[in-house]
Design a protein around this motif. Structure first.
Motif, PDB file in Angstrom:
ATOM      1  N   PHE A 156      -1.262  -6.857  -7.228  1.00 13.44           N
ATOM      2  CA  PHE A 156      -1.788  -6.116  -8.383  1.00 13.44           C
ATOM      3  C   PHE A 156      -3.127  -5.463  -8.082  1.00 13.44           C
ATOM      4  O   PHE A 156      -3.855  -5.107  -8.996  1.00 13.44           O
ATOM      5  CB  PHE A 156      -1.941  -7.054  -9.582  1.00 13.44           C
ATOM      6  N   TYR A 157      -3.466  -5.301  -6.801  1.00 15.84           N
ATOM      7  CA  TYR A 157      -4.778  -4.767  -6.452  1.00 15.84           C
ATOM      8  C   TYR A 157      -4.676  -3.271  -6.155  1.00 15.84           C
ATOM      9  O   TYR A 157      -3.600  -2.691  -6.131  1.00 15.84           O
ATOM     10  CB  TYR A 157      -5.331  -5.517  -5.234  1.00 15.84           C
ATOM     11  N   ARG A 158      -5.835  -2.704  -5.906  1.00 18.18           N
ATOM     12  CA  ARG A 158      -5.916  -1.259  -5.671  1.00 18.18           C
ATOM     13  C   ARG A 158      -5.340  -0.921  -4.287  1.00 18.18           C
ATOM     14  O   ARG A 158      -5.629  -1.596  -3.308  1.00 18.18           O
ATOM     15  CB  ARG A 158      -7.365  -0.804  -5.753  1.00 18.18           C
ATOM     16  N   LYS A 159      -4.545   0.142  -4.238  1.00 18.88           N
ATOM     17  CA  LYS A 159      -3.940   0.541  -2.972  1.00 18.88           C
ATOM     18  C   LYS A 159      -4.904   1.398  -2.164  1.00 18.88           C
ATOM     19  O   LYS A 159      -5.721   2.140  -2.715  1.00 18.88           O
ATOM     20  CB  LYS A 159      -2.646   1.329  -3.219  1.00 18.88           C
ATOM     21  N   ASN A 175       0.812  -1.217   0.000  1.00 23.71           N
ATOM     22  CA  ASN A 175       0.000   0.000   0.000  1.00 23.71           C
ATOM     23  C   ASN A 175       0.846   1.269   0.000  1.00 23.71           C
ATOM     24  O   ASN A 175       0.314   2.362   0.192  1.00 23.71           O
ATOM     25  CB  ASN A 175      -0.926   0.019   1.222  1.00 23.71           C
ATOM     26  N   HIS A 176       2.140   1.120  -0.193  1.00 17.62           N
ATOM     27  CA  HIS A 176       3.023   2.289  -0.152  1.00 17.62           C
ATOM     28  C   HIS A 176       3.082   2.939  -1.531  1.00 17.62           C
ATOM     29  O   HIS A 176       3.276   2.258  -2.539  1.00 17.62           O
ATOM     30  CB  HIS A 176       4.428   1.867   0.279  1.00 17.62           C
ATOM     31  N   PRO A 177       2.927   4.262  -1.630  1.00 17.24           N
ATOM     32  CA  PRO A 177       2.959   4.929  -2.944  1.00 17.24           C
ATOM     33  C   PRO A 177       4.372   4.972  -3.514  1.00 17.24           C
ATOM     34  O   PRO A 177       5.361   4.993  -2.781  1.00 17.24           O
ATOM     35  CB  PRO A 177       2.441   6.334  -2.632  1.00 17.24           C
ATOM     36  N   LEU A 178       4.466   5.024  -4.825  1.00 23.04           N
ATOM     37  CA  LEU A 178       5.758   5.105  -5.516  1.00 23.04           C
ATOM     38  C   LEU A 178       6.063   6.565  -5.847  1.00 23.04           C
ATOM     39  O   LEU A 178       6.079   6.978  -7.006  1.00 23.04           O
ATOM     40  CB  LEU A 178       5.732   4.254  -6.782  1.00 23.04           C
ATOM     41  N   CYS A 211       2.613   5.986   5.378  1.00 24.77           N
ATOM     42  CA  CYS A 211       2.765   5.426   6.723  1.00 24.77           C
ATOM     43  C   CYS A 211       2.792   3.896   6.662  1.00 24.77           C
ATOM     44  O   CYS A 211       1.986   3.267   5.971  1.00 24.77           O
ATOM     45  CB  CYS A 211       1.632   5.903   7.620  1.00 24.77           C
ATOM     46  N   ILE A 212       3.716   3.283   7.403  1.00 26.83           N
ATOM     47  CA  ILE A 212       3.835   1.816   7.451  1.00 26.83           C
ATOM     48  C   ILE A 212       3.430   1.272   8.824  1.00 26.83           C
ATOM     49  O   ILE A 212       3.688   0.110   9.131  1.00 26.83           O
ATOM     50  CB  ILE A 212       5.269   1.368   7.109  1.00 26.83           C
ATOM     51  N   HIS A 213       2.827   2.119   9.675  1.00 31.55           N
ATOM     52  CA  HIS A 213       2.283   1.703  10.977  1.00 31.55           C
ATOM     53  C   HIS A 213       3.361   1.143  11.903  1.00 31.55           C
ATOM     54  O   HIS A 213       3.151   0.135  12.582  1.00 31.55           O
ATOM     55  CB  HIS A 213       1.166   0.674  10.786  1.00 31.55           C
ATOM     56  N   GLY A 244      -7.051  -4.271  10.158  1.00 27.86           N
ATOM     57  CA  GLY A 244      -6.769  -4.800   8.835  1.00 27.86           C
ATOM     58  C   GLY A 244      -6.347  -3.724   7.860  1.00 27.86           C
ATOM     59  O   GLY A 244      -5.528  -2.856   8.160  1.00 27.86           O
ATOM     60  N   SER A 245      -6.925  -3.745   6.672  1.00 28.08           N
ATOM     61  CA  SER A 245      -6.573  -2.774   5.638  1.00 28.08           C
ATOM     62  C   SER A 245      -7.087  -1.383   5.949  1.00 28.08           C
ATOM     63  O   SER A 245      -6.655  -0.409   5.326  1.00 28.08           O
ATOM     64  CB  SER A 245      -7.115  -3.234   4.288  1.00 28.08           C
ATOM     65  N   SER A 246      -8.016  -1.255   6.905  1.00 26.76           N
ATOM     66  CA  SER A 246      -8.555   0.050   7.286  1.00 26.76           C
ATOM     67  C   SER A 246      -7.802   0.690   8.435  1.00 26.76           C
ATOM     68  O   SER A 246      -8.172   1.768   8.889  1.00 26.76           O
ATOM     69  CB  SER A 246     -10.034  -0.091   7.668  1.00 26.76           C
TER      70      SER A 246
END
Length: 691
Positions: free
Chosen positions: A130-133, A99-102, A152-154, A177-179
């Motif tokens: 390959f899923y949506r971040k 989920n980290h942006p490039l 942020c990587i928590h 989770g993802s939230s």
């Protein structure tokens, strides 16, 4: 203890605390680099990032190195030559990066990002995600911290710092989770005097400095060692500059002084040194050259009618020891001895005016009594040590003065003289604590600003006499807010004999500011109008308009010399930027002035290192506290006076603009404006305002 790391045996000496060492600490000592994100040596363990997982022989699953205690004869697999270890680290990093942006090219953390370095060393070149971040909204944490929550990587470093170190529970984890995301429970700024340290803790670009945003890259900056000159602690800092311009200030690790932290004022006050600079000598605010300036001084001051008793010298305690020695030697040659320092203490013995070692707070402190101090504003980094001692337990804190929120429990006695006398006369239950003789380390702190007033400074000697009578083992300290007050007292650069204000006709103001001169008796605008005033400094303060001759001095970062912090620790610094305009060093100014007056000072540029050896021999060993050091000058003692009915109120009313340098900073002004506007809009009452 002996462990096997990748089939290579490593052992620790007996000096290490074997019972509490973890695998991560053991690997760092043995020279093995174990990747980690959530671990920090000054924060509590979290074990949430799982980047430090390692394989232990005869164990079913991998163990986090940051939370696993080392045991004798353990066999660890850490290297990348093991396929299982390599796959484990690649999977952990892929989970963190999913989920980290490039956006590394536009991230302010680029070049200092721990995630970049660890991904390059241990990560995989491709990803199977390959899923949506997931995206998260940025938080508004105030004028200091800039947030980019998608990065942020928590790791929760910021959460643990705010809760355990700063004492301001602003952030926390919400969702699952993802939230899951890190955010503030209510929409509030990070109201803390040490809030900028979270940007140093963040391993990625989620938290960065707003004033530094998009200004420069770290590989373009020069990193120079210096010390913090905004207070008397002498915190170690690294000044990042390019050319003659300073871009940012970050802390340097020194466990004996500031540990890993610095205050926000130390981080941003450099901006005040760049504005309102004095670049040329002036006569009545008109630019002149140096030769003509020395001619005017010789004509108006050092002429045939010269009288040393008509001079009064004011010098701020923010310049180095070498310059103080040269200035005193110059005026002594002329027969001028009316040096003024508002700090009225007995400097015959070093322990009379020095602070105890900072490390003693962590090891021995039991009871601490502050008299008229606000540690949170006057010594922010030192206040973190006291808070850490309070959290660890078995320490109690009391205060005589106005109520101050120090982020830990402090019992406030009162702010008037009655509470002080009741304590000394034994009418307060706290007195019995100081009478104990079972090697309990008690700590009493007086505010140095009280020694500028005749109604206050007798309390210090009165209190010391009381402790001697009860044979207490308590330590009485003075908290100074200038970076080199101890060096000034060691050199004995002040005058103790009574001065007749009506007889003084000439004033020398050397790097003085309003906080220094306004504390002196009879020092006001009417007193200045009839005097011939020579101002030597780098910043045009309010005192410049009264000066007849103005001489430009180098500002703080352009000076090399020795500074002594409040515990008596000498630290040597080198200049980090070039000379601006026609400014000169104090040594050059007074040496050239001495030549024009035909004074034999017997000094040249090569004698600067020898000055410390001659006048301050105990300061030759740098970065080491000399606990029993006599002053090399003749001691002086002021008479013991009577106690007046006064109130113990801290003299610093604004943390971000406590002196002329910080008040001259545009960054500090913006911070105060944003904080005050937020506080007024929220309707908070009885809250500290940043004036």
């Amino acid at each position: 203890m002996k462990l096997e790391l990748d089939k290579v045996y490593a052992s620790l000496s007996k000096n290490h605390k074997i019972d509490v060492i973890t695998l991560l600490s053991f690997g760092n000592i043995a020279g093995y680099s174990i990747p980690h994100f959530c671990y920090h040596r000054k924060l509590m363990l979290a074990g949430s990032c799982r980047a430090c997982l390692c394989l232990v022989e005869k164990e079913r699953k991998a163990s986090p190195a940051c939370a696993t205690h080392a045991r004798n004869n353990m066999h660890l697999l850490l290297g990348e030559k093991y396929t299982a270890m390599q796959e484990l680290r690649e999977n952990v990093l892929e989970l963190i990066l999913c989920n980290h942006p490039l956006d590394c090219p536009v991230c302010d953390q680029g070049g200092e990002c721990e995630l970049q370095d660890i991904s390059h060393m241990f990560g995989n070149a491709t990803s199977g995600y390959f899923y949506r971040k997931h995206c998260f909204e940025n938080k508004n944490c105030g004028p200091i911290i800039k947030t980019a929550m998608n990065r942020c990587i928590h790791c929760t470093r910021c959460v643990r710092f705010a809760k355990d170190i700063a004492g301001f529970e602003l952030w926390g984890l919400t969702g699952r989770g993802s939230s899951m995301e890190i955010g503030n429970y209510i929409n509030s700024f990070f109201y803390s005097e040490v809030s900028g340290n979270v940007t140093d803790l963040c391993p990625v670009g989620a938290l960065t400095l707003k004033p530094y945003s998009f200004k420069s890259r770290p590989w373009d900056l020069v990193h120079d060692f210096f010390i913090d000159l905004s207070d008397g602690l002498g915190s170690n800092i690294s000044i990042n500059s390019r050319g003659s311009f300073v871009y940012r200030i970050i802390p340097r690790i020194n466990d004996e002084v500031n540990e890993d932290w610095i205050s926000d004022k130390a981080r941003f006050y450099f901006d005040g040194l760049l504005h309102n600079r004095i670049t040329s000598p002036m006569n009545s605010l008109k630019a002149i050259n140096w030769d003509f300036a020395f001619f005017l001084l010789k004509k108006n001051l050092f002429n045939s009618n010269f009288d040393g008793n008509e001079f009064r010298v004011f010098m701020n305690n923010n310049i180095e020891c070498e310059s103080m020695i040269i200035i005193k030697k110059f005026f002594n040659k002329l027969g001028i001895s009316t040096f003024d320092n508002p700090i009225k203490v007995n400097n015959g013995f070093g322990n009379n005016y020095r602070f105890n070692k900072f490390t003693d707070i962590d090891d021995k402190l039991h009871v601490c009594l502050t008299v008229g101090c606000n540690l949170k504003d006057e010594a922010s980094v030192l206040n973190l040590r006291y808070r850490k001692k309070y959290i660890n337990g078995h320490s109690y804190f009391y205060n005589i003065g106005t109520f101050c929120n120090l982020n830990y429990a402090v019992y406030n006695l009162s702010s008037n003289m009655k509470a002080f006398t009741n304590f000394v006369e034994g009418k307060n239950s706290l007195t019995t604590v100081f009478v104990r003789k079972n090697n309990i380390f008690n700590h009493v702190i007086f505010n140095s600003s009280f020694f500028m007033d005749r109604g206050y400074y007798n309390c210090f000697d009165f209190f010391r006499t009381f402790l001697k009578q009860i044979k207490s083992e308590s330590v009485v300290n003075i908290l100074y807010n200038k970076p080199n007050t101890i060096g000034n007292l060691d050199i004995n650069f002040y005058h103790r004999l009574p001065i007749n204000p009506k007889k003084i006709k000439n004033l020398f103001l050397i790097n003085t500011d309003n906080s220094h001169t306004l504390s002196v008796d009879h020092f006001n605008s009417d007193y200045l109008k009839n005097k011939f005033i020579v101002f030597i400094g780098s910043i045009a303060t309010d005192l410049v308009k009264y000066a007849n001759i103005i001489l430009p001095d180098m500002y703080l970062f352009q000076r090399a010399g020795t500074f002594v912090n409040i515990e008596g620790r000498p630290q040597f610094v080198l200049p980090i930027s070039k000379v601006f305009g026609k400014s000169r060093h104090d040594f050059d100014i007074f040496l050239s002035l001495g030549i024009s007056l035909n004074l034999k000072l017997n000094l040249d540029g090569r004698d600067l290192p020898k000055l410390i050896e001659r006048y301050l021999p105990h300061c030759q060993i740098r970065n080491k506290v000399q606990t029993h050091a006599f002053s090399s000058m003749v001691p002086s003692v002021h008479p013991f006076g009577v106690l007046h009915n006064v109130h113990f109120v801290p003299k610093i009313y604004s943390f971000y603009q406590s002196d002329d340098v910080s008040a001259n900073s545009l960054i500090m002004s913006d911070i105060c404006h944003v904080y005050n506007k937020s506080i007024k809009n929220r309707g908070i009452k009885n809250f500290y305002y940043f004036y």
